[in-house]
Design an enzyme around this catalytic site. Structure first.
Site, PDB file in Angstrom:
ATOM      1  N   GLN A  73       0.794  -1.214   0.000  1.00 42.27           N
ATOM      2  CA  GLN A  73       0.000   0.000   0.000  1.00 42.27           C
ATOM      3  C   GLN A  73       0.835   1.277   0.000  1.00 42.27           C
ATOM      4  O   GLN A  73       0.319   2.354  -0.281  1.00 42.27           O
ATOM      5  CB  GLN A  73      -0.918   0.005   1.227  1.00 42.27           C
ATOM      6  CG  GLN A  73      -1.877  -1.175   1.213  1.00 42.27           C
ATOM      7  CD  GLN A  73      -2.763  -1.209   2.440  1.00 42.27           C
ATOM      8  OE1 GLN A  73      -2.445  -1.863   3.415  1.00 42.27           O
ATOM      9  NE2 GLN A  73      -3.858  -0.485   2.396  1.00 42.27           N
ATOM     10  N   ASP A  92       1.449   0.757  -8.236  1.00 44.82           N
ATOM     11  CA  ASP A  92       2.775   0.787  -8.863  1.00 44.82           C
ATOM     12  C   ASP A  92       3.752   1.744  -8.167  1.00 44.82           C
ATOM     13  O   ASP A  92       4.927   1.428  -8.015  1.00 44.82           O
ATOM     14  CB  ASP A  92       2.669   1.206 -10.345  1.00 44.82           C
ATOM     15  CG  ASP A  92       1.961   0.145 -11.181  1.00 44.82           C
ATOM     16  OD1 ASP A  92       1.514  -0.874 -10.589  1.00 44.82           O
ATOM     17  OD2 ASP A  92       1.848   0.329 -12.409  1.00 44.82           O
ATOM     18  N   ARG A 131       4.651  -0.399  12.477  1.00 45.19           N
ATOM     19  CA  ARG A 131       4.267  -1.678  11.885  1.00 45.19           C
ATOM     20  C   ARG A 131       4.461  -1.596  10.371  1.00 45.19           C
ATOM     21  O   ARG A 131       3.855  -0.763   9.701  1.00 45.19           O
ATOM     22  CB  ARG A 131       2.807  -2.012  12.218  1.00 45.19           C
ATOM     23  CG  ARG A 131       2.357  -3.302  11.591  1.00 45.19           C
ATOM     24  CD  ARG A 131       0.935  -3.714  11.969  1.00 45.19           C
ATOM     25  NE  ARG A 131       0.569  -4.866  11.157  1.00 45.19           N
ATOM     26  CZ  ARG A 131      -0.635  -5.136  10.707  1.00 45.19           C
ATOM     27  NH1 ARG A 131      -1.663  -4.345  11.030  1.00 45.19           N
ATOM     28  NH2 ARG A 131      -0.860  -6.189   9.955  1.00 45.19           N
ATOM     29  N   HIS A 186       0.902  -9.513   4.181  1.00 42.92           N
ATOM     30  CA  HIS A 186      -0.183  -8.530   4.163  1.00 42.92           C
ATOM     31  C   HIS A 186      -0.867  -8.600   2.791  1.00 42.92           C
ATOM     32  O   HIS A 186      -0.836  -7.652   2.015  1.00 42.92           O
ATOM     33  CB  HIS A 186       0.336  -7.130   4.476  1.00 42.92           C
ATOM     34  CG  HIS A 186      -0.715  -6.214   5.039  1.00 42.92           C
ATOM     35  ND1 HIS A 186      -0.686  -5.710   6.331  1.00 42.92           N
ATOM     36  CD2 HIS A 186      -1.859  -5.720   4.499  1.00 42.92           C
ATOM     37  CE1 HIS A 186      -1.748  -4.943   6.541  1.00 42.92           C
ATOM     38  NE2 HIS A 186      -2.481  -4.926   5.425  1.00 42.92           N
ATOM     39  N   ASN A 199      -1.946 -11.127   8.061  1.00 41.72           N
ATOM     40  CA  ASN A 199      -2.856 -10.026   8.367  1.00 41.72           C
ATOM     41  C   ASN A 199      -4.262 -10.310   7.837  1.00 41.72           C
ATOM     42  O   ASN A 199      -4.441 -10.596   6.654  1.00 41.72           O
ATOM     43  CB  ASN A 199      -2.348  -8.739   7.698  1.00 41.72           C
ATOM     44  CG  ASN A 199      -3.284  -7.561   7.930  1.00 41.72           C
ATOM     45  OD1 ASN A 199      -3.394  -7.072   9.046  1.00 41.72           O
ATOM     46  ND2 ASN A 199      -3.982  -7.117   6.884  1.00 41.72           N
ATOM     47  N   GLU A 200      -5.247 -10.218   8.717  1.00 41.25           N
ATOM     48  CA  GLU A 200      -6.658 -10.313   8.341  1.00 41.25           C
ATOM     49  C   GLU A 200      -6.967 -11.497   7.426  1.00 41.25           C
ATOM     50  O   GLU A 200      -7.343 -11.312   6.258  1.00 41.25           O
ATOM     51  CB  GLU A 200      -7.126  -9.004   7.692  1.00 41.25           C
ATOM     52  CG  GLU A 200      -7.065  -7.809   8.632  1.00 41.25           C
ATOM     53  CD  GLU A 200      -7.889  -6.618   8.150  1.00 41.25           C
ATOM     54  OE1 GLU A 200      -8.442  -6.678   7.036  1.00 41.25           O
ATOM     55  OE2 GLU A 200      -7.983  -5.633   8.899  1.00 41.25           O
ATOM     56  N   ASN A 232      -7.294  -6.025  14.404  1.00 44.54           N
ATOM     57  CA  ASN A 232      -7.600  -4.859  13.567  1.00 44.54           C
ATOM     58  C   ASN A 232      -9.070  -4.540  13.767  1.00 44.54           C
ATOM     59  O   ASN A 232      -9.931  -5.383  13.492  1.00 44.54           O
ATOM     60  CB  ASN A 232      -7.361  -5.156  12.078  1.00 44.54           C
ATOM     61  CG  ASN A 232      -5.886  -5.249  11.731  1.00 44.54           C
ATOM     62  OD1 ASN A 232      -5.027  -5.037  12.586  1.00 44.54           O
ATOM     63  ND2 ASN A 232      -5.587  -5.569  10.480  1.00 44.54           N
ATOM     64  N   TYR A 265     -12.144  -1.381  13.438  1.00 40.54           N
ATOM     65  CA  TYR A 265     -12.493  -0.041  12.962  1.00 40.54           C
ATOM     66  C   TYR A 265     -13.892   0.435  13.359  1.00 40.54           C
ATOM     67  O   TYR A 265     -14.120   1.615  13.482  1.00 40.54           O
ATOM     68  CB  TYR A 265     -12.377   0.018  11.426  1.00 40.54           C
ATOM     69  CG  TYR A 265     -10.936  -0.010  10.961  1.00 40.54           C
ATOM     70  CD1 TYR A 265     -10.202   1.164  10.833  1.00 40.54           C
ATOM     71  CD2 TYR A 265     -10.291  -1.210  10.673  1.00 40.54           C
ATOM     72  CE1 TYR A 265      -8.879   1.151  10.429  1.00 40.54           C
ATOM     73  CE2 TYR A 265      -8.963  -1.241  10.268  1.00 40.54           C
ATOM     74  CZ  TYR A 265      -8.257  -0.048  10.151  1.00 40.54           C
ATOM     75  OH  TYR A 265      -6.944  -0.065   9.763  1.00 40.54           O
ATOM     76  N   GLU A 307      -4.323  -2.409  14.294  1.00 38.71           N
ATOM     77  CA  GLU A 307      -4.859  -1.357  13.421  1.00 38.71           C
ATOM     78  C   GLU A 307      -6.108  -0.764  14.048  1.00 38.71           C
ATOM     79  O   GLU A 307      -6.971  -1.501  14.548  1.00 38.71           O
ATOM     80  CB  GLU A 307      -5.279  -1.898  12.042  1.00 38.71           C
ATOM     81  CG  GLU A 307      -4.159  -2.238  11.126  1.00 38.71           C
ATOM     82  CD  GLU A 307      -4.657  -2.700   9.754  1.00 38.71           C
ATOM     83  OE1 GLU A 307      -5.759  -2.273   9.329  1.00 38.71           O
ATOM     84  OE2 GLU A 307      -3.953  -3.496   9.123  1.00 38.71           O
TER      85      GLU A 307
HETATM   86  C1  NOJ Z   1      -7.225  -3.312   7.106  1.00 35.19           C
HETATM   87  C2  NOJ Z   1      -6.056  -3.709   6.264  1.00 35.19           C
HETATM   88  O1  NOJ Z   1      -5.215  -4.570   6.981  1.00 35.19           O
HETATM   89  C3  NOJ Z   1      -5.282  -2.542   5.720  1.00 35.19           C
HETATM   90  O2  NOJ Z   1      -4.480  -3.020   4.710  1.00 35.19           O
HETATM   91  C4  NOJ Z   1      -6.236  -1.456   5.265  1.00 35.19           C
HETATM   92  O3  NOJ Z   1      -5.622  -0.436   4.593  1.00 35.19           O
HETATM   93  C5  NOJ Z   1      -6.976  -0.953   6.467  1.00 35.19           C
HETATM   94  N1  NOJ Z   1      -7.810  -2.017   6.907  1.00 35.19           N
HETATM   95  C6  NOJ Z   1      -7.819   0.288   6.258  1.00 35.19           C
HETATM   96  O4  NOJ Z   1      -8.771   0.081   5.299  1.00 35.19           O
END
Ligand code: NOJ
Length: 496
Positions: A39, A72, A97, A142, A187-188, A328, A330, A397
């Protein structure tokens, strides 16, 4: 007493916010920021890096990314990592991280072909962190599977991935074992499997909802467990660190006091987080998941449950393999009971069968499921403590996503303040063993299918400028102040 009761009810109904916790952060709580290689790094094919499933997905199906963008160049952190580390340093944070891009160090995915330039990139990054006294927290996977592993053997659907992933993690511990000791394997996994191989909205875009996504789930758990065993047997003694998996979920609050709604909310938790957490911390799939998928599979005419069996050996092999629970988190959603989804085409959501909603007054972020509800995090942490036998928990996160990208990001400040306060409540009031809190993110990034249209950074990145400047948002100053005091309220009101 009456007032406390009324406030308690209002908070449960989502109509009031908890007060900001005035306690000083405990010394056991590390605070940092997170991001991930695919990312931010860019340099998608630089210096020998191999293609990942996300490079391939964005290049091959531009229509699946809202703004048809690619990773890219992203934030160009491949070239600007020193600047990133300087920002983390300036904010006074404890940890950073980052993730290692598998295909940057092993372009084909296999250990017989090492890309030294990729290894050097991470060596340089680790050195920069060390020189600045910042603790690295390292994610090994990830979401960026080397594309050849998808093409040749179906990626996470093929059990061979267990050994291939384990070899990759062993390579990382041999190569970077002197540079870091706080590790995340995967991750996730819910997004890897349920979005990557179920609904197919994420790379590699395989659509097999409620069928092959469960195969992926099992393989991910076995791959993680094998990696953990390797670490435990060969590296723990010298590396003296921790290895955990990061799982993600919203908090699901019952939409009413009815037993049916309470049961539905608990079921949603078990499907979304228990499916990974239960095998890791208690052993085997959650009973409700096992029973429901088996029953629905039978009605659908499958001769066996679509959820693969975990043998006694596998249950034992997976159980106890996360040194901490990486979370993680949100958002919070309300859950109501709903009629059983019709038997027909299988899907993960039908297996779960719940109805989601939210209070109209909750502040919304960039998605229809994204709301600022700090008390949800506090309840979630207590639920994890109770359900998984009081594990060490690290929030890997948490952060606020908007679509405006404004520099005056007061909503992000309110979100962060509320959520850090919820962490302090969990630690001091509920005795949750929470040892880390990590903001996503230090700067804007490529948000997968969201491209460059949703923003979570305390620094804005100007993606139209070839130089990718990092521009400070108000929240960066706010959080720098918080780190200085290690407290959310004014210094003279902070309680030691
Ligand atoms: C979870 C993901 O692990 C991460 O890659 C993503 O950018 C964030 N959520 C926020 O959307």
């Amino acid at each position: 007493m009456k007032l406390v009761l009324i406030l308690g009810c209002l908070v449960t109904l989502g109509l009031a916010q908890d007060a900001i916790n005035p306690r000083r952060f405990p010394s056991s709580l590390r605070i940092g920021v997170a991001n991930a290689a695919p990312q931010i790094e860019g340099g998608w094919d630089a210096d020998g890096k191999g293609e990942t499933i996300w490079d391939h997905f964005a290049h091959t199906f531009p229509e699946r990314i809202v703004d048809r963008s690619t990773p890219d160049i992203a934030c160009d952190s491949y070239n600007k990592y020193k600047e990133d580390v300087a920002l983390v340093k300036a904010m006074g944070l404890d940890h950073y991280r980052l993730s290692i891009a598998w295909s940057r160090v092993l372009p084909t995915g296999y250990t017989d072909n090492v890309n030294q330039a990729g290894v050097q990139y991470y060596k340089n990054l680790f050195k920069e962190l060390k020189d600045n006294n910042i603790i690295p927290m390292v994610t090994l996977y990830h979401w960026d599977l080397p594309q050849p592993l998808q093409d040749q053997m179906g990626g996470w659907l093929n059990e061979s991935i267990v050994n291939i992933f384990a070899d990759y993690t062993k390579f990382c511990w041999e190569t970077f074992g002197d540079d870091a000791n706080w590790w995340i394997t995967i991750n996730e996994p819910k997004q890897v499997c349920q979005a990557g191989y179920g609904s197919g909205v994420f790379a590699p875009g395989i659509v097999s909802d409620g069928i092959l996504d469960y195969v992926c789930t099992k393989n991910v758990l076995l791959a993680h467990a094998k990696a953990w065993h390797i670490y435990n047997d060969l590296f723990r003694k010298t590396n003296k660190g921790q290895v955990g998996m990061v799982i993600d979920s919203s908090w699901y609050e019952p939409g009413s006091e009815s037993d049916e709604d309470k049961e539905s909310a608990e079921r949603a938790m078990q499907f979304d987080i228990g499916i990974y957490g239960n095998p890791l911390f208690n052993g085997d799939w959650p009973a409700v998941v096992k029973e429901r998928v088996a029953a629905r599979s039978k009605l659908e005419g499958f001769s066996e449950s679509r959820l693969p069996i975990l043998t006694d050996f596998e249950i034992d092999y997976i159980k106890g393999t996360s040194d901490f629970l990486g979370l993680n988190h949100y958002s919070t959603l309300l859950i109501n009971h709903t009629a059983e989804a019709p038997i027909g085409r299988p899907s993960f959501e039908s297996d779960k069968s719940v109805q989601y909603w939210h209070r109209p007054e909750w502040t919304q972020g960039s998605a229809d499921w994204f709301f600022d509800v700090p008390w949800g995090l506090r309840k979630f942490l207590s639920w994890l403590k109770k359900t998984f036998n009081n594990p060490e928990i690290v929030i890997t996160e948490n952060g606020f996503s908007d679509t405006s990208g404004t520099l005056e990001d007061d909503k992000r400040i309110t979100y962060l303040e509320g959520h850090v306060s919820a962490c302090l409540d969990a630690i001091y009031e509920d005795n949750v063993n929470l040892t880390g809190y990590t903001v996503w993110s230090i700067m804007d990034d490529w948000e997968w299918t969201g491209g460059y249209t949703s923003f979570l950074g305390m620094y804005k990145v100007d993606f139209n400028d070839p130089d990718r400047p990092r521009i400070k948002r108000k929240s960066a100053d706010y959080f720098t102040g918080v780190m200085k005091k290690r407290c959310l309220v004014d210094e003279d009101k902070c309680v030691d």
